[in-house]
Write a protein that holds these residues in place. Structure first.
Motif, PDB file in Angstrom:
ATOM      1  N   ASP A 262      16.635 101.096  85.186  1.00 30.15           N
ATOM      2  CA  ASP A 262      16.311  99.957  86.041  1.00 30.15           C
ATOM      3  C   ASP A 262      15.917  98.723  85.233  1.00 30.15           C
ATOM      4  O   ASP A 262      15.342  97.782  85.770  1.00 30.15           O
ATOM      5  N   VAL A 263      16.248  98.728  83.932  1.00 30.69           N
ATOM      6  CA  VAL A 263      15.927  97.600  83.057  1.00 30.69           C
ATOM      7  C   VAL A 263      17.208  97.027  82.463  1.00 30.69           C
ATOM      8  O   VAL A 263      18.091  97.766  82.040  1.00 30.69           O
TER       9      VAL A 263
ATOM     10  N   GLN B   5      14.175  93.681  85.703  1.00 33.24           N
ATOM     11  CA  GLN B   5      13.924  95.019  86.223  1.00 33.24           C
ATOM     12  C   GLN B   5      14.441  95.070  87.654  1.00 33.24           C
ATOM     13  O   GLN B   5      14.202  94.148  88.445  1.00 33.24           O
TER      14      GLN B   5
END
Length: 144
Positions: A96-97, A127
């Motif tokens: 998620d980065v 993010q």
């Protein structure tokens, strides 16, 4: 037969994963473009929408701002970009980065100062939060 099925299944999963990464990369690239436009237009609502409340925004002179200070500086013309061109952009996704690197050439006219030009290297950290890519970190450095 079982090996063929597993091979096809494996290839299908790889294709889905690569599609998901491509979709995320496109979404992050779109978020970068939205951020760029919001900065040039000093659009407070969009700046708040595309950045995280946990934002840490590092300038090339060492100044650090949180989300509130970053948005305030843009909206007040304290930090006023009149034009931003990005080049050599790379996007790396890990879960998620997203890490985004690019070169930024910009024209500025900060409050109380003469118009100027900046040449920066930039690292952005996004993010994915509730389906949206939000800027959580930024660090710039001066290019020669």
């Amino acid at each position: 037969m079982k090996k063929t099925f597993l091979t096809i299944l494996f290839l299908a999963v790889i294709q889905l994963v690569s599609f998901a990464q491509s979709a995320d990369e496109k979404a992050v690239a779109a978020a970068v473009e939205k951020l760029k436009i919001a900065i040039v237009e000093a659009n407070e609502a969009e700046l708040n929408k595309i950045t995280s409340p946990k934002l840490t925004y590092g300038h090339s002179n060492g100044l650090l701002e949180d989300q509130k200070e970053f948005v305030r500086a843009i909206v007040s013309d304290e930090s006023n970009f009149t034009k931003i061109d990005l080049s050599e952009q790379t996007i790396t996704i890990s879960g998620d980065v997203a890490l985004v690197r690019h070169k930024l050439i910009g024209e500025t006219h900060n409050k109380g100062k003469e118009p100027g030009t900046v040449r920066l290297g930039v690292l952005l950290v996004f993010q994915k939060t509730k389906g949206s890519w939000l800027l959580v970190g930024r660090q710039a450095f001066k290019l020669p």
